[in-house]
Design an enzyme around this catalytic site. Structure first.
Site, PDB file in Angstrom:
ATOM      1  N   LYS A   1      23.630  73.000  46.657  1.00  0.00           N
ATOM      2  CA  LYS A   1      23.990  71.589  46.764  1.00  0.00           C
ATOM      3  C   LYS A   1      25.431  71.511  47.247  1.00  0.00           C
ATOM      4  O   LYS A   1      26.367  71.780  46.509  1.00  0.00           O
ATOM      5  CB  LYS A   1      23.878  70.868  45.421  1.00  0.00           C
ATOM      6  CG  LYS A   1      24.034  69.370  45.591  1.00  0.00           C
ATOM      7  CD  LYS A   1      24.602  68.659  44.389  1.00  0.00           C
ATOM      8  CE  LYS A   1      26.091  68.609  44.348  1.00  0.00           C
ATOM      9  NZ  LYS A   1      26.777  67.843  45.431  1.00  0.00           N
TER      10      LYS A   1
ATOM     11  N   SER B   1      36.149  71.543  39.477  1.00  0.00           N
ATOM     12  CA  SER B   1      37.135  71.277  38.428  1.00  0.00           C
ATOM     13  C   SER B   1      36.824  72.043  37.139  1.00  0.00           C
ATOM     14  O   SER B   1      35.668  72.374  36.850  1.00  0.00           O
ATOM     15  CB  SER B   1      37.175  69.777  38.117  1.00  0.00           C
ATOM     16  OG  SER B   1      36.004  69.415  37.418  1.00  0.00           O
TER      17      SER B   1
ATOM     18  N   VAL C   1      34.326  70.038  34.831  1.00  0.00           N
ATOM     19  CA  VAL C   1      32.892  70.185  35.140  1.00  0.00           C
ATOM     20  C   VAL C   1      32.447  71.613  34.838  1.00  0.00           C
ATOM     21  O   VAL C   1      31.359  71.841  34.292  1.00  0.00           O
ATOM     22  CB  VAL C   1      32.613  69.798  36.613  1.00  0.00           C
ATOM     23  CG1 VAL C   1      31.175  70.103  36.997  1.00  0.00           C
ATOM     24  CG2 VAL C   1      32.922  68.323  36.849  1.00  0.00           C
ATOM     25  N   GLY C   2      33.294  72.581  35.183  1.00  0.00           N
ATOM     26  CA  GLY C   2      32.956  73.989  34.941  1.00  0.00           C
ATOM     27  C   GLY C   2      32.668  74.260  33.471  1.00  0.00           C
ATOM     28  O   GLY C   2      31.751  75.010  33.131  1.00  0.00           O
TER      29      GLY C   2
ATOM     30  N   GLU D   1      34.599  79.110  39.490  1.00  0.00           N
ATOM     31  CA  GLU D   1      35.932  79.131  40.099  1.00  0.00           C
ATOM     32  C   GLU D   1      36.506  77.732  39.945  1.00  0.00           C
ATOM     33  O   GLU D   1      35.970  76.778  40.525  1.00  0.00           O
ATOM     34  CB  GLU D   1      35.833  79.454  41.601  1.00  0.00           C
ATOM     35  CG  GLU D   1      35.548  80.892  41.900  1.00  0.00           C
ATOM     36  CD  GLU D   1      36.583  81.839  41.361  1.00  0.00           C
ATOM     37  OE1 GLU D   1      37.737  81.418  41.123  1.00  0.00           O
ATOM     38  OE2 GLU D   1      36.228  83.008  41.162  1.00  0.00           O
TER      39      GLU D   1
ATOM     40  N   CYS E   1      42.356  75.522  46.018  1.00  0.00           N
ATOM     41  CA  CYS E   1      42.552  75.969  44.631  1.00  0.00           C
ATOM     42  C   CYS E   1      43.763  76.873  44.569  1.00  0.00           C
ATOM     43  O   CYS E   1      44.409  76.991  43.536  1.00  0.00           O
ATOM     44  CB  CYS E   1      41.369  76.765  44.101  1.00  0.00           C
ATOM     45  SG  CYS E   1      39.808  76.173  44.631  1.00  0.00           S
TER      46      CYS E   1
ATOM     47  N   GLU F   1      46.894  70.012  37.866  1.00  0.00           N
ATOM     48  CA  GLU F   1      46.520  70.247  39.259  1.00  0.00           C
ATOM     49  C   GLU F   1      46.428  68.911  39.986  1.00  0.00           C
ATOM     50  O   GLU F   1      45.802  67.970  39.495  1.00  0.00           O
ATOM     51  CB  GLU F   1      45.166  70.965  39.332  1.00  0.00           C
ATOM     52  CG  GLU F   1      44.780  71.315  40.757  1.00  0.00           C
ATOM     53  CD  GLU F   1      43.488  72.109  40.849  1.00  0.00           C
ATOM     54  OE1 GLU F   1      42.502  71.710  40.195  1.00  0.00           O
ATOM     55  OE2 GLU F   1      43.462  73.114  41.583  1.00  0.00           O
TER      56      GLU F   1
HETATM   57  C1  UN1 Z   1      40.340  77.777  47.772  1.00  0.00           C
HETATM   58  O1  UN1 Z   1      41.540  77.718  47.568  1.00  0.00           O
HETATM   59  O2  UN1 Z   1      39.600  76.909  47.351  1.00  0.00           O
HETATM   60  O3  UN1 Z   1      42.870  82.368  49.809  1.00  0.00           O
HETATM   61  C2  UN1 Z   1      39.779  78.883  48.572  1.00  0.00           C
HETATM   62  C3  UN1 Z   1      42.711  81.328  50.433  1.00  0.00           C
HETATM   63  C4  UN1 Z   1      41.414  81.120  51.182  1.00  0.00           C
HETATM   64  C5  UN1 Z   1      40.362  80.620  50.267  1.00  0.00           C
HETATM   65  C6  UN1 Z   1      40.826  79.505  49.402  1.00  0.00           C
HETATM   66  N1  UN1 Z   1      41.014  82.341  51.787  1.00  0.00           N
HETATM   67  O4  UN1 Z   1      43.570  80.473  50.451  1.00  0.00           O
END
Ligand code: UN1
Length: 497
Positions: free
Chosen positions: A177, A231, A234-235, A252, A286, A387
């Site tokens: 999804k 997030s 949710v995780g 993640e 992230c 964040e």
């Molecule tokens: C993410 O930050 O959600 O290392 C992924 C990085 C990318 C992947 C980021 N190769 O910034």
């Protein structure tokens, strides 16, 4: 609307409409007037069909030789490479990040697919001596079954590939999804999989909202692995839902990544790194740099260099190759960013550049905000702790390395961190003592490569890693095999004493 292309769900090798009969529009965040596509607003019945198809397909796919699965993945990778430019252009239209970055996103999917294709001829287990005579010991990886993926909008093709390719090479089947905002890139990936030989039912896609589809994707008993990027809030719920049935669950989640800049750093390099880390992908990674911990002796110089460079960044529609930063993904994210800018001011941080929504001309069509930097950030402030997922960077001051490391670790997250220094002793000390899943020396907090584990500590993850061979551990389980060819009963721990 009538001119917009309608995209369907992909179930059992066919593009099909949702049982709901409803659709939604996906719009370009740089230009709200542009409808990128019309997608299915799916429901639980669609998910059930997809999981049923994946369960059925699993019976054959798990037995299809892994090197042959790898050959299909090679073809997918080659096709993604051939179509890279078009896929990347489409991704910029639906997600907003600049074209060079969407090329990087597509390339990351290509890298991951080639890497996992190679795993088809490895999937190494071990053989070891037995403690008995005439007995053989080994381990093999076995797949688990149907995997559900809930993927984010910031890396619309790379992150789906991080999950899909290792799952497939291990012999699992997939229901994905995509994020509501970026279904087109996943539809494109699925179409390539289909055309390059993935059998019907092995990959399935259902589009729609997480609130409607999350439960059926996670709670269906046939689903044995759930992999989620998003997030922490949710995780946590997904983790709890998976625990009841002991499903594999790989998460993640958030980050509050720090770049340490010591007084002996190459300042120009550190500024370049911080700009890319903080404002690349409009800060919507992230791994984005959202905190700088800078040595007191150079913080003045570093800050003024940052201000000058941030002011000159060109913000706009990412399809224009001269643009350096695109829009926020949607109104909600823009509002969040603007509200954190207010919170930063109220908490006493010093706004040194940016801070405003960009308006006028083409800016009014999208969700643009200035690259924003706060100085004098302290550890009690919300912009230090929470964040933001936008182009907002906070600079705090440290007295020495020990304090910098303490400050770096002062967060509930643990994804990525970096240090700029010319002193190898400082670099190695920080590498050892900053508690994150990813660490960089003289490089920004973003830029992970696909053949190393990706993931974080504390509230960023739940102990699993994506990418590299670490991903195989999420999508397979060990089976330890003992073959006794002695022709007699040999009792371990008893008969060989
Ligand atoms: C993410 O930050 O959600 O290392 C992924 C990085 C990318 C992947 C980021 N190769 O910034």
């Amino acid at each position: 609307m009538s001119d917009s292309k309608v995209f369907k769900n992909f179930i059992n090798g066919e593009w099909v409409q949702s049982k709901s009969g409803q659709t939604y529009e996906n719009r370009n965040p740089a230009d709200k007037n542009e409808v990128v596509g019309v997608f299915q607003k799916s429901n639980a019945a669609d998910v059930k069909m997809a999981v049923d198809a994946a369960s059925e397909a699993y019976k054959k796919w798990r037995l299809y030789p892994a090197p042959k699965r790898g050959e299909i993945l090679y073809k997918i990778a080659q096709r993604l490479l051939a179509d890279k430019e078009s896929l990347s252009q489409q991704m910029t239209r639906e997600m907003g990040k600049v074209i060079n970055e969407t090329r990087g996103d597509t390339q990351e999917a290509i890298d991951m697919t080639f890497y996992m294709a190679g795993e088809g001829r490895r999937l190494f287990g071990m053989t070891t001596p037995s403690e008995m005579l005439n007995k053989f010991d080994m381990t093999i990886r076995q797949p688990l079954g149907v995997c559900s993926f809930i993927t984010p909008w910031n890396f619309p093709m790379a992150i789906p590939s991080w999950k899909m390719m290792p799952a497939l090479i291990c012999g699992n089947t997939v229901v994905i999804k995509p994020a509501t905002e970026t279904p087109l890139s996943v539809a494109n990936l699925i179409q390539v999989c289909h055309e390059e030989g993935i059998p019907p039912g092995v990959v399935n896609m259902v589009t729609g909202s997480g609130s409607a589809l999350g439960d059926p994707l996670i709670n269906n008993p046939a689903v044995r692995v759930v992999s989620f990027t998003g997030s922490t809030e949710v995780g946590r719920k997904i983790s709890q839902a998976c625990a009841t049935d002991f499903k594999h669950c790989s998460l993640e989640m958030g980050g509050k990544n720090v770049q340490i800049v010591m007084d002996d750093a190459d300042l120009d390099l550190a500024v370049h790194g911080a700009l890319w880390g903080a404002f690349g992908t409009t800060g919507q990674r992230c791994t984005a740099t959202s905190r700088i911990v800078c040595h007191k002796d150079i913080v003045g110089k570093f800050t003024s260099m940052m201000i000058e460079r941030a002011r000159s960044l060109k913000v706009g529609n990412g399809l224009d190759a001269s643009i350096e930063m695109g829009p926020c993904i949607n109104q909600g994210q823009l509002d969040t960013v603007l509200s954190y800018i207010e919170i930063g001011k109220k908490d006493g941080a010093k706004l040194v550049t940016g801070g405003e929504r960009l308006t006028g001309g083409d800016y009014d069509k999208g969700f643009f905000v200035q690259p924003t930097i706060f100085g004098e950030v302290t550890q009690s402030m919300r912009i230090w702790r929470e964040e933001i997922f936008g182009p907002v960077l906070g600079i705090a001051v440290c007295n020495d390395l020990a304090e910098a490391i303490k400050m770096a670790n002062d967060t509930s997250y643990g994804l990525s961190a970096s240090i700029y220094t010319r002193d190898i002793n400082k670099a190695y000390t920080a590498m050892r003592d900053v508690y994150t899943g990813i660490f960089y020396v003289n490089a920004p907090t973003i830029g992970a490569e696909t053949h190393l584990p990706f993931g974080g500590t504390k509230e960023t993850g739940n102990g699993h890693r994506e990418a590299s061979t670490a991903a195989l551990d999420v999508f397979s389980e060990w089976k330890s095999v003992y073959v006794d060819f002695s022709g007699s009963l040999q009792r371990a721990q008893i008969d060989n004493q």
